[in-house]
Design a protein around this motif. Structure first.
Motif, PDB file in Angstrom:
ATOM      1  N   ALA A 215       0.888  -1.168   0.028  1.00  0.00           N
ATOM      2  CA  ALA A 215       0.080  -0.022  -0.064  1.00  0.00           C
ATOM      3  C   ALA A 215       0.650   1.348   0.039  1.00  0.00           C
ATOM      4  CB  ALA A 215      -1.055   0.104   1.273  1.00  0.00           C
ATOM      5  N   ARG A 216       2.133   1.247   0.784  1.00  0.00           N
ATOM      6  CA  ARG A 216       2.813   2.510   0.801  1.00  0.00           C
ATOM      7  C   ARG A 216       3.883   2.555  -0.122  1.00  0.00           C
ATOM      8  NH1 ARG A 216       4.872   1.116   7.107  1.00  0.00           N
ATOM      9  NH2 ARG A 216       6.547  -0.504   6.481  1.00  0.00           N
ATOM     10  N   GLY A 217       4.378   1.237  -0.702  1.00  0.00           N
ATOM     11  CA  GLY A 217       5.517   1.389  -1.611  1.00  0.00           C
ATOM     12  C   GLY A 217       6.706   1.131  -1.306  1.00  0.00           C
ATOM     13  N   TYR A 218       7.013   1.008   0.073  1.00  0.00           N
ATOM     14  CA  TYR A 218       8.375   0.757   0.578  1.00  0.00           C
ATOM     15  C   TYR A 218       8.174  -0.151   1.860  1.00  0.00           C
ATOM     16  CZ  TYR A 218       6.959   4.229   4.255  1.00  0.00           C
ATOM     17  OH  TYR A 218       6.535   4.855   5.099  1.00  0.00           O
ATOM     18  N   ALA A 219       9.279  -0.725   2.110  1.00  0.00           N
ATOM     19  CA  ALA A 219       9.427  -1.758   3.434  1.00  0.00           C
ATOM     20  C   ALA A 219      10.306  -1.139   4.403  1.00  0.00           C
ATOM     21  CB  ALA A 219       9.721  -3.072   2.904  1.00  0.00           C
ATOM     22  N   THR A 220       9.995  -1.367   5.738  1.00  0.00           N
ATOM     23  CA  THR A 220      10.950  -1.018   6.713  1.00  0.00           C
ATOM     24  C   THR A 220      11.444  -2.238   7.611  1.00  0.00           C
ATOM     25  OG1 THR A 220       9.202  -0.738   8.498  1.00  0.00           O
ATOM     26  CG2 THR A 220       9.925   1.306   7.055  1.00  0.00           C
ATOM     27  N   MET A 221      12.443  -2.150   8.148  1.00  0.00           N
ATOM     28  CA  MET A 221      12.899  -2.782   9.144  1.00  0.00           C
ATOM     29  C   MET A 221      13.320  -2.122  10.458  1.00  0.00           C
ATOM     30  SD  MET A 221      15.831  -4.268  10.962  1.00  0.00           S
ATOM     31  CE  MET A 221      17.240  -3.888   9.818  1.00  0.00           C
ATOM     32  N   ASP A 222      12.735  -2.603  11.705  1.00  0.00           N
ATOM     33  CA  ASP A 222      13.230  -1.696  12.751  1.00  0.00           C
ATOM     34  C   ASP A 222      13.781  -2.823  13.836  1.00  0.00           C
ATOM     35  OD1 ASP A 222      13.701   0.060  14.556  1.00  0.00           O
ATOM     36  OD2 ASP A 222      11.715   0.811  14.656  1.00  0.00           O
ATOM     37  N   GLU A 223      15.082  -3.260  13.940  1.00  0.00           N
ATOM     38  CA  GLU A 223      15.563  -4.123  14.800  1.00  0.00           C
ATOM     39  C   GLU A 223      15.012  -5.573  14.663  1.00  0.00           C
ATOM     40  OE1 GLU A 223      17.760  -2.455  18.490  1.00  0.00           O
ATOM     41  OE2 GLU A 223      15.633  -1.511  18.383  1.00  0.00           O
ATOM     42  N   GLU A 224      14.021  -5.794  13.558  1.00  0.00           N
ATOM     43  CA  GLU A 224      13.617  -7.232  13.619  1.00  0.00           C
ATOM     44  C   GLU A 224      14.843  -8.259  13.035  1.00  0.00           C
ATOM     45  OE1 GLU A 224      10.033  -6.602  10.843  1.00  0.00           O
ATOM     46  OE2 GLU A 224      10.655  -4.497  11.441  1.00  0.00           O
ATOM     47  N   ASN A 225      15.866  -7.966  12.428  1.00  0.00           N
ATOM     48  CA  ASN A 225      16.800  -8.700  11.652  1.00  0.00           C
ATOM     49  C   ASN A 225      18.084  -8.673  12.481  1.00  0.00           C
ATOM     50  OD1 ASN A 225      17.513 -10.532   9.430  1.00  0.00           O
ATOM     51  ND2 ASN A 225      19.385  -9.010   9.281  1.00  0.00           N
ATOM     52  N   GLU A 226      18.298  -7.525  13.191  1.00  0.00           N
ATOM     53  CA  GLU A 226      19.508  -7.539  13.933  1.00  0.00           C
ATOM     54  C   GLU A 226      19.343  -6.379  14.813  1.00  0.00           C
ATOM     55  OE1 GLU A 226      24.184  -6.396  13.294  1.00  0.00           O
ATOM     56  OE2 GLU A 226      23.151  -6.560  11.782  1.00  0.00           O
ATOM     57  N   LEU A 227      19.427  -6.656  16.166  1.00  0.00           N
ATOM     58  CA  LEU A 227      19.397  -5.220  17.142  1.00  0.00           C
ATOM     59  C   LEU A 227      20.272  -4.293  16.855  1.00  0.00           C
ATOM     60  CD1 LEU A 227      18.665  -7.640  20.366  1.00  0.00           C
ATOM     61  CD2 LEU A 227      17.106  -6.283  19.109  1.00  0.00           C
ATOM     62  N   GLY A 228      19.695  -2.960  16.889  1.00  0.00           N
ATOM     63  CA  GLY A 228      20.724  -1.992  16.984  1.00  0.00           C
ATOM     64  C   GLY A 228      20.816  -1.465  15.465  1.00  0.00           C
ATOM     65  N   MET A 229      19.738  -2.049  14.476  1.00  0.00           N
ATOM     66  CA  MET A 229      19.838  -1.700  13.109  1.00  0.00           C
ATOM     67  C   MET A 229      18.608  -1.571  12.541  1.00  0.00           C
ATOM     68  SD  MET A 229      23.150  -1.531  12.178  1.00  0.00           S
ATOM     69  CE  MET A 229      22.608  -1.336  10.378  1.00  0.00           C
ATOM     70  N   ARG A 230      18.107  -0.412  11.583  1.00  0.00           N
ATOM     71  CA  ARG A 230      17.012  -0.381  11.054  1.00  0.00           C
ATOM     72  C   ARG A 230      17.197  -0.366   9.558  1.00  0.00           C
ATOM     73  NH1 ARG A 230      16.049   4.468  14.619  1.00  0.00           N
ATOM     74  NH2 ARG A 230      14.867   3.201  15.911  1.00  0.00           N
ATOM     75  N   ALA A 231      16.256  -0.249   8.712  1.00  0.00           N
ATOM     76  CA  ALA A 231      16.557   0.046   7.252  1.00  0.00           C
ATOM     77  C   ALA A 231      14.960   0.418   6.434  1.00  0.00           C
ATOM     78  CB  ALA A 231      17.277  -1.163   6.653  1.00  0.00           C
ATOM     79  N   VAL A 232      15.177   0.846   5.471  1.00  0.00           N
ATOM     80  CA  VAL A 232      14.091   1.152   4.538  1.00  0.00           C
ATOM     81  C   VAL A 232      14.716   0.598   3.271  1.00  0.00           C
ATOM     82  CG1 VAL A 232      14.772   3.611   3.851  1.00  0.00           C
ATOM     83  CG2 VAL A 232      12.290   2.859   3.657  1.00  0.00           C
ATOM     84  N   ALA A 233      13.570   0.019   2.431  1.00  0.00           N
ATOM     85  CA  ALA A 233      13.964  -0.472   1.060  1.00  0.00           C
ATOM     86  C   ALA A 233      12.560  -0.160   0.079  1.00  0.00           C
ATOM     87  CB  ALA A 233      14.138  -2.282   1.138  1.00  0.00           C
ATOM     88  N   VAL A 234      12.980   0.020  -1.066  1.00  0.00           N
ATOM     89  CA  VAL A 234      11.982   0.217  -2.201  1.00  0.00           C
ATOM     90  C   VAL A 234      12.335  -0.881  -3.234  1.00  0.00           C
ATOM     91  CG1 VAL A 234      11.808   2.654  -1.846  1.00  0.00           C
ATOM     92  CG2 VAL A 234      13.358   1.647  -3.600  1.00  0.00           C
ATOM     93  N   PRO A 235      11.221  -1.347  -3.945  1.00  0.00           N
ATOM     94  CA  PRO A 235      11.423  -2.336  -4.986  1.00  0.00           C
ATOM     95  C   PRO A 235      12.041  -1.798  -6.277  1.00  0.00           C
ATOM     96  CG  PRO A 235       9.038  -1.722  -4.920  1.00  0.00           C
ATOM     97  CD  PRO A 235       9.753  -0.967  -3.797  1.00  0.00           C
ATOM     98  N   VAL A 236      12.643  -2.867  -6.936  1.00  0.00           N
ATOM     99  CA  VAL A 236      13.338  -2.383  -8.327  1.00  0.00           C
ATOM    100  C   VAL A 236      12.327  -3.035  -9.292  1.00  0.00           C
ATOM    101  CG1 VAL A 236      15.191  -2.140  -9.872  1.00  0.00           C
ATOM    102  CG2 VAL A 236      15.527  -1.674  -7.514  1.00  0.00           C
ATOM    103  N   PHE A 237      11.696  -2.481 -10.340  1.00  0.00           N
ATOM    104  CA  PHE A 237      10.499  -2.996 -10.762  1.00  0.00           C
ATOM    105  C   PHE A 237      11.117  -3.457 -12.289  1.00  0.00           C
ATOM    106  CE2 PHE A 237       7.798  -0.632  -8.340  1.00  0.00           C
ATOM    107  CZ  PHE A 237       6.906  -1.743  -7.651  1.00  0.00           C
ATOM    108  N   ASN A 238      10.603  -4.612 -12.870  1.00  0.00           N
ATOM    109  CA  ASN A 238      11.008  -5.229 -14.308  1.00  0.00           C
ATOM    110  C   ASN A 238       9.660  -4.495 -15.044  1.00  0.00           C
ATOM    111  OD1 ASN A 238       8.753  -6.853 -13.841  1.00  0.00           O
ATOM    112  ND2 ASN A 238       9.830  -8.725 -13.661  1.00  0.00           N
ATOM    113  N   SER A 239       9.817  -4.963 -16.409  1.00  0.00           N
ATOM    114  CA  SER A 239       8.703  -4.264 -17.258  1.00  0.00           C
ATOM    115  C   SER A 239       7.446  -4.725 -16.870  1.00  0.00           C
ATOM    116  CB  SER A 239       9.087  -4.692 -18.728  1.00  0.00           C
ATOM    117  OG  SER A 239       9.323  -5.991 -18.811  1.00  0.00           O
TER     118      SER A 239
END
Length: 282
Positions: A215-239
């Motif tokens: 719905a919002r077009g991006y994904a987040t990670m807030d210490e779910e994969n590694e404590l002390g780290m967060r991230a934001v990601a967007v897709p790279v689309f094909n045709s």
């Protein structure tokens, strides 16, 4: 330290490996069985890829469910050809430089090394933080390129790293914007093992998270994969409008809030659009 297999000690009797590393087995003769042995050797390489500290022949034999003699002989061949290194001090095997060389050729073929690097560098110059490009590899994401920021605190997912899909921003983006059939399968079958106390482990929660990402077009990670780290990601689309890669900025929690990280989404989306135009699509 790694050495050639020719300098390795012979297998001990407890491992059932003969001293010359051979174990004639009638079932392994013929072209069909040779193909099967290639598959077994590749399977050992895959297992070693999951062991950054290496593994012993006995450990690999157990994990691969192969006779020790077969495992030992295959490891000997892989070591002689440079696909595996042997560490005599700990009697452990590691992936060799030959695997790295082949991986680099694959990366270059798909444009991940050369074509994407200037774009990732430009994003890092603007953010001052690590920029990561990943693709999906089965039930994992595979880091194919990364540019570190100038800060001393580094993100550890170097190229070649396999990570979970459900605990990472790049992984969530790859799931959310996969084709319908792939997304449905992953939502049903993807293992949801916890990596931190904040990891999503409930199937319903994961479905809701993926719907929110779509719905919002991006994904987040807030210490779910590694404590002390967060991230934001967007897709790279094909045709076809499906994600064949994802692009992320990752930071330590003490350096950037989630709100500030999300503010970088337009920058990442512009870079993703450029990658979509330049990279060979899968």
């Amino acid at each position: 330290m790694s050495v050639n297999q020719d300098t390795m000690p012979a297998a001990d009797q407890s491992g059932a490996g003969p001293k010359d590393g051979s174990a004639p087995e009638a079932a392994e003769s013929g072209s069909g069985s040779r193909t099967d042995m290639v598959g077994k050797a590749l399977g050992l390489l895959v297992l070693l890829g999951d062991e950054p500290r290496g593994a012993s022949a006995a450990e690999l034999s157990r994990r691969a469910e192969l006779p020790f003699s077969t495992t030992y002989r295959l490891l000997g061949s892989l070591t002689r050809d440079g696909f595996v290194d042997y560490e005599p001090d700990g009697r452990r095997y590691h992936l060799g430089l030959r695997v790295f060389q082949l991986g680099q050729r694959v990366s270059n073929h798909h444009g991940f090394a050369g074509t994407s690097l200037p774009i990732l560098r430009r994003v890092t110059e603007e953010t001052g933080e690590a920029t990561i490009l990943s693709v999906r590899d089965g039930n994992h994401h595979l880091t194919v390129n990364k540019v570190d920021g100038p800060q001393t605190f580094r993100v550890t997912s170097d190229p070649g790293h396999l990570g979970a899909l459900h605990t990472t921003s790049v992984g969530k983006a790859l799931v959310a914007f996969a084709d319908d059939a792939t997304r449905s399968r992953l939502l049903e079958e993807l293992p949801l093992d916890p990596l931190t106390e904040r990891s999503i482990t409930d199937r319903g929660d994961f479905r809701a998270e993926i719907e929110q990402v779509r719905a919002r077009g991006y994904a987040t990670m807030d210490e779910e994969n590694e404590l002390g780290m967060r991230a934001v990601a967007v897709p790279v689309f094909n045709s076809q409008g499906h994600a064949f890669a994802s692009l992320a900025t990752a930071v330590p929690v003490f350096r950037m809030s989630m709100e500030a990280l999300v503010a970088l989404v337009p920058l990442l989306q512009a870079a993703a659009a450029e990658l979509s135009a330049r990279l060979p699509q899968q």
